[in-house]
Design a protein around this motif. Structure first.
Motif, PDB file in Angstrom:
ATOM      1  N   HIS A  90       0.838  -1.201   0.000  1.00 45.32           N
ATOM      2  CA  HIS A  90       0.000   0.000   0.000  1.00 45.32           C
ATOM      3  C   HIS A  90       0.870   1.246   0.000  1.00 45.32           C
ATOM      4  CE1 HIS A  90      -3.767   2.176   1.805  1.00 45.32           C
ATOM      5  NE2 HIS A  90      -3.463   2.587   0.590  1.00 45.32           N
ATOM      6  N   ALA A  91       1.925   1.227   0.808  1.00 45.95           N
ATOM      7  CA  ALA A  91       2.848   2.361   0.843  1.00 45.95           C
ATOM      8  C   ALA A  91       3.500   2.566  -0.512  1.00 45.95           C
ATOM      9  CB  ALA A  91       3.920   2.132   1.917  1.00 45.95           C
ATOM     10  N   ARG A  92       3.887   1.460  -1.143  1.00 45.42           N
ATOM     11  CA  ARG A  92       4.535   1.548  -2.459  1.00 45.42           C
ATOM     12  C   ARG A  92       3.606   2.172  -3.490  1.00 45.42           C
ATOM     13  NH1 ARG A  92       3.025  -1.586  -7.427  1.00 45.42           N
ATOM     14  NH2 ARG A  92       4.721  -1.169  -8.851  1.00 45.42           N
ATOM     15  N   LYS A  93       2.317   1.812  -3.450  1.00 47.74           N
ATOM     16  CA  LYS A  93       1.367   2.379  -4.401  1.00 47.74           C
ATOM     17  C   LYS A  93       1.274   3.903  -4.242  1.00 47.74           C
ATOM     18  CE  LYS A  93      -1.535  -1.772  -4.259  1.00 47.74           C
ATOM     19  NZ  LYS A  93      -2.848  -2.312  -3.823  1.00 47.74           N
ATOM     20  N   LEU A  94       1.185   4.347  -2.979  1.00 48.86           N
ATOM     21  CA  LEU A  94       1.081   5.780  -2.732  1.00 48.86           C
ATOM     22  C   LEU A  94       2.359   6.510  -3.113  1.00 48.86           C
ATOM     23  CD1 LEU A  94      -0.782   5.776   0.721  1.00 48.86           C
ATOM     24  CD2 LEU A  94      -1.718   6.418  -1.510  1.00 48.86           C
ATOM     25  N   MET A  95       3.514   5.913  -2.820  1.00 48.68           N
ATOM     26  CA  MET A  95       4.792   6.547  -3.141  1.00 48.68           C
ATOM     27  C   MET A  95       4.968   6.678  -4.647  1.00 48.68           C
ATOM     28  SD  MET A  95       7.086   4.633  -0.223  1.00 48.68           S
ATOM     29  CE  MET A  95       8.688   5.327  -0.670  1.00 48.68           C
ATOM     30  N   LEU A  96       4.560   5.646  -5.395  1.00 48.29           N
ATOM     31  CA  LEU A  96       4.658   5.697  -6.851  1.00 48.29           C
ATOM     32  C   LEU A  96       3.677   6.715  -7.432  1.00 48.29           C
ATOM     33  CD1 LEU A  96       4.943   1.910  -7.810  1.00 48.29           C
ATOM     34  CD2 LEU A  96       6.726   3.638  -7.989  1.00 48.29           C
ATOM     35  N   LYS A  97       2.455   6.676  -6.935  1.00 46.51           N
ATOM     36  CA  LYS A  97       1.415   7.539  -7.485  1.00 46.51           C
ATOM     37  C   LYS A  97       1.736   9.011  -7.289  1.00 46.51           C
ATOM     38  CE  LYS A  97      -3.610   8.004  -7.637  1.00 46.51           C
ATOM     39  NZ  LYS A  97      -4.897   7.468  -7.119  1.00 46.51           N
ATOM     40  N   HIS A  98       2.330   9.349  -6.131  1.00 44.90           N
ATOM     41  CA  HIS A  98       2.603  10.744  -5.812  1.00 44.90           C
ATOM     42  C   HIS A  98       4.086  11.104  -5.932  1.00 44.90           C
ATOM     43  CE1 HIS A  98      -1.526  11.358  -4.424  1.00 44.90           C
ATOM     44  NE2 HIS A  98      -1.435  10.177  -3.856  1.00 44.90           N
ATOM     45  N   ASN A  99       4.877  10.146  -6.478  1.00 44.97           N
ATOM     46  CA  ASN A  99       6.303  10.369  -6.714  1.00 44.97           C
ATOM     47  C   ASN A  99       7.008  10.847  -5.440  1.00 44.97           C
ATOM     48  OD1 ASN A  99       8.636  10.326  -8.276  1.00 44.97           O
ATOM     49  ND2 ASN A  99       8.404  12.468  -8.897  1.00 44.97           N
ATOM     50  N   ILE A 100       6.827  10.094  -4.377  1.00 47.38           N
ATOM     51  CA  ILE A 100       7.414  10.426  -3.078  1.00 47.38           C
ATOM     52  C   ILE A 100       8.475   9.392  -2.722  1.00 47.38           C
ATOM     53  CG2 ILE A 100       6.958  10.620  -0.593  1.00 47.38           C
ATOM     54  CD1 ILE A 100       4.154  11.645  -1.305  1.00 47.38           C
ATOM     55  N   GLN A 101       9.661   9.848  -2.344  1.00 47.26           N
ATOM     56  CA  GLN A 101      10.735   8.976  -1.883  1.00 47.26           C
ATOM     57  C   GLN A 101      10.705   8.895  -0.362  1.00 47.26           C
ATOM     58  OE1 GLN A 101      12.677   7.184  -3.902  1.00 47.26           O
ATOM     59  NE2 GLN A 101      11.538   8.046  -5.629  1.00 47.26           N
ATOM     60  N   GLU A 102      11.209   7.785   0.177  1.00 51.49           N
ATOM     61  CA  GLU A 102      11.167   7.593   1.624  1.00 51.49           C
ATOM     62  C   GLU A 102      11.950   8.684   2.355  1.00 51.49           C
ATOM     63  OE1 GLU A 102      11.772   4.080   4.964  1.00 51.49           O
ATOM     64  OE2 GLU A 102      12.220   3.696   2.856  1.00 51.49           O
ATOM     65  N   SER A 103      13.026   9.158   1.740  1.00 48.51           N
ATOM     66  CA  SER A 103      13.827  10.197   2.387  1.00 48.51           C
ATOM     67  C   SER A 103      13.020  11.477   2.615  1.00 48.51           C
ATOM     68  CB  SER A 103      15.067  10.507   1.548  1.00 48.51           C
ATOM     69  OG  SER A 103      14.699  10.829   0.218  1.00 48.51           O
ATOM     70  N   GLU A 104      12.002  11.723   1.776  1.00 44.46           N
ATOM     71  CA  GLU A 104      11.154  12.896   1.947  1.00 44.46           C
ATOM     72  C   GLU A 104      10.287  12.779   3.195  1.00 44.46           C
ATOM     73  OE1 GLU A 104       9.113  14.433  -1.634  1.00 44.46           O
ATOM     74  OE2 GLU A 104      10.091  12.790  -2.686  1.00 44.46           O
ATOM     75  N   LEU A 105      10.074  11.533   3.642  1.00 46.66           N
ATOM     76  CA  LEU A 105       9.236  11.326   4.812  1.00 46.66           C
ATOM     77  C   LEU A 105      10.001  11.615   6.094  1.00 46.66           C
ATOM     78  CD1 LEU A 105       7.730   7.919   3.661  1.00 46.66           C
ATOM     79  CD2 LEU A 105       6.818  10.206   3.233  1.00 46.66           C
ATOM     80  N   ILE A 106      11.314  11.589   6.005  1.00 47.57           N
ATOM     81  CA  ILE A 106      12.158  11.803   7.170  1.00 47.57           C
ATOM     82  C   ILE A 106      12.528  13.266   7.326  1.00 47.57           C
ATOM     83  CG2 ILE A 106      14.366  11.185   8.239  1.00 47.57           C
ATOM     84  CD1 ILE A 106      14.221   8.557   6.659  1.00 47.57           C
ATOM     85  N   SER A 107      12.768  13.934   6.196  1.00 44.32           N
ATOM     86  CA  SER A 107      13.211  15.331   6.258  1.00 44.32           C
ATOM     87  C   SER A 107      12.748  16.072   5.015  1.00 44.32           C
ATOM     88  CB  SER A 107      14.745  15.369   6.339  1.00 44.32           C
ATOM     89  OG  SER A 107      15.216  16.689   6.203  1.00 44.32           O
ATOM     90  N   ASP A 108      12.559  17.346   5.156  1.00 46.67           N
ATOM     91  CA  ASP A 108      12.176  18.196   4.026  1.00 46.67           C
ATOM     92  C   ASP A 108      13.393  18.791   3.335  1.00 46.67           C
ATOM     93  OD1 ASP A 108       9.458  17.812   4.285  1.00 46.67           O
ATOM     94  OD2 ASP A 108       9.263  19.423   5.761  1.00 46.67           O
ATOM     95  N   SER A 109      14.585  18.332   3.716  1.00 46.50           N
ATOM     96  CA  SER A 109      15.800  18.827   3.100  1.00 46.50           C
ATOM     97  C   SER A 109      15.944  18.263   1.697  1.00 46.50           C
ATOM     98  CB  SER A 109      17.014  18.437   3.948  1.00 46.50           C
ATOM     99  OG  SER A 109      17.103  17.024   4.020  1.00 46.50           O
ATOM    100  N   VAL A 110      17.011  18.672   0.991  1.00 48.28           N
ATOM    101  CA  VAL A 110      17.222  18.229  -0.382  1.00 48.28           C
ATOM    102  C   VAL A 110      17.303  16.708  -0.432  1.00 48.28           C
ATOM    103  CG1 VAL A 110      18.781  18.310  -2.357  1.00 48.28           C
ATOM    104  CG2 VAL A 110      18.410  20.361  -0.964  1.00 48.28           C
ATOM    105  N   ASN A 111      16.622  16.119  -1.376  1.00 46.83           N
ATOM    106  CA  ASN A 111      16.562  14.661  -1.497  1.00 46.83           C
ATOM    107  C   ASN A 111      17.789  14.146  -2.241  1.00 46.83           C
ATOM    108  OD1 ASN A 111      15.725  12.009  -1.608  1.00 46.83           O
ATOM    109  ND2 ASN A 111      14.423  12.335  -3.400  1.00 46.83           N
ATOM    110  N   ASN A 112      18.681  13.461  -1.516  1.00 46.41           N
ATOM    111  CA  ASN A 112      19.853  12.854  -2.146  1.00 46.41           C
ATOM    112  C   ASN A 112      19.528  11.417  -2.501  1.00 46.41           C
ATOM    113  OD1 ASN A 112      21.566  15.145  -1.832  1.00 46.41           O
ATOM    114  ND2 ASN A 112      21.732  14.645   0.345  1.00 46.41           N
ATOM    115  N   LYS A 113      19.311  11.160  -3.768  1.00 38.69           N
ATOM    116  CA  LYS A 113      18.936   9.823  -4.210  1.00 38.69           C
ATOM    117  C   LYS A 113      20.138   8.891  -4.115  1.00 38.69           C
ATOM    118  CE  LYS A 113      15.501  11.604  -7.452  1.00 38.69           C
ATOM    119  NZ  LYS A 113      15.084  11.681  -8.865  1.00 38.69           N
ATOM    120  N   THR A 114      19.877   7.688  -3.645  1.00 41.11           N
ATOM    121  CA  THR A 114      20.927   6.691  -3.519  1.00 41.11           C
ATOM    122  C   THR A 114      20.584   5.473  -4.359  1.00 41.11           C
ATOM    123  OG1 THR A 114      21.415   7.406  -1.256  1.00 41.11           O
ATOM    124  CG2 THR A 114      22.228   5.233  -1.924  1.00 41.11           C
ATOM    125  N   VAL A 115      21.444   5.156  -5.327  1.00 41.95           N
ATOM    126  CA  VAL A 115      21.274   3.957  -6.133  1.00 41.95           C
ATOM    127  C   VAL A 115      22.037   2.821  -5.450  1.00 41.95           C
ATOM    128  CG1 VAL A 115      21.673   2.868  -8.372  1.00 41.95           C
ATOM    129  CG2 VAL A 115      21.044   5.290  -8.250  1.00 41.95           C
TER     130      VAL A 115
END
Length: 221
Positions: free
Chosen positions: A30-55
């Protein structure tokens, strides 16, 4: 609205970490569906700072690989914004590895390993059917027909889920993931075809079971 969605996702991810296996799977999906639909990364849930994507490049499974281990990885990766590849360890073992953003790989890994256990369980049950037990000399070929059907049903289920929730664009891989995967300069990722009985009833049974994935977690040892 966005903050409300983030709060809901955060609660689901917390539940996924603390709940039982069945509840964890449901919450994570369910979380994955919402994150995909609204283009939200988990790091955004922790902080509103710049999102540093990690591959990340993580091992998902290591053993003697069967053809369907790789086919399943291909399906799961394609629906969870990841890429996969096989890494040979030695003459006896190989690895399935997923490449993707850290959050996506975490979810894809969980779904892959549950689906793998589910296929193993249901294919064993299928082989106990009387009409299959009478054909024991070709049981592995019928099993391959069943598993091919299961994979097709599972793939179809994910496609239907994405279409019904308008996630077609949301499952496109991040450019950083594509860049990293291409930098690996991997050789051909062709999957060998299994020896099959060509039995339509076995395939259809597998397809039906594959489409039931996620409806309830079986008690799989």
């Amino acid at each position: 609205m966005n903050e409300s969605i983030k709060a809901k996702i955060q609660k689901l991810l917390t539940l996924a970490k603390d709940a039982t296996d069945e509840e964890s799977q449901t919450a994570m999906l369910h979380a994955r569906k919402l994150m995909l639909k609204h283009n939200i990364q988990e790091s955004e849930l922790i902080s509103d700072s710049v999102n540093n994507k990690t591959v990340v490049n993580e091992r998902i499974y290591r053993n003697k690989l069967i053809w369907w281990h790789r086919r399943l990885a291909q399906i799961i990766a394609s629906h969870f914004r990841c890429s996969y590849y096989k890494n040979t360890v030695d003459s006896y073992q190989s690895e399935i590895r997923f490449v993707g953003l850290e959050d996506d790989v975490q979810i894809a890994s969980m779904i892959y390993n549950f689906a793998r256990a589910s296929i193993h369980y249901h294919s064993k049950v299928f082989l106990l059917r009387p009409e299959i037990k009478r054909k024991w000399k070709r049981k592995h070929q019928f099993k391959n027909d069943y598993i091919e059907g299961y994979l097709a049903g599972l793939n179809r289920k994910f496609h239907e889920q994405n279409n019904s929730e308008s996630l077609e664009l949301a499952i496109i891989q991040d450019a950083l993931v594509i860049q990293y995967y291409n930098s690996l300069s991997l050789t051909s990722n062709n999957i060998p075809s299994p020896k099959k009985a060509g039995d339509d009833a076995a395939w259809q049974k597998g397809y039906h079971d594959g489409q039931k994935f996620e409806r309830g977690r079986e008690m799989i040892e």
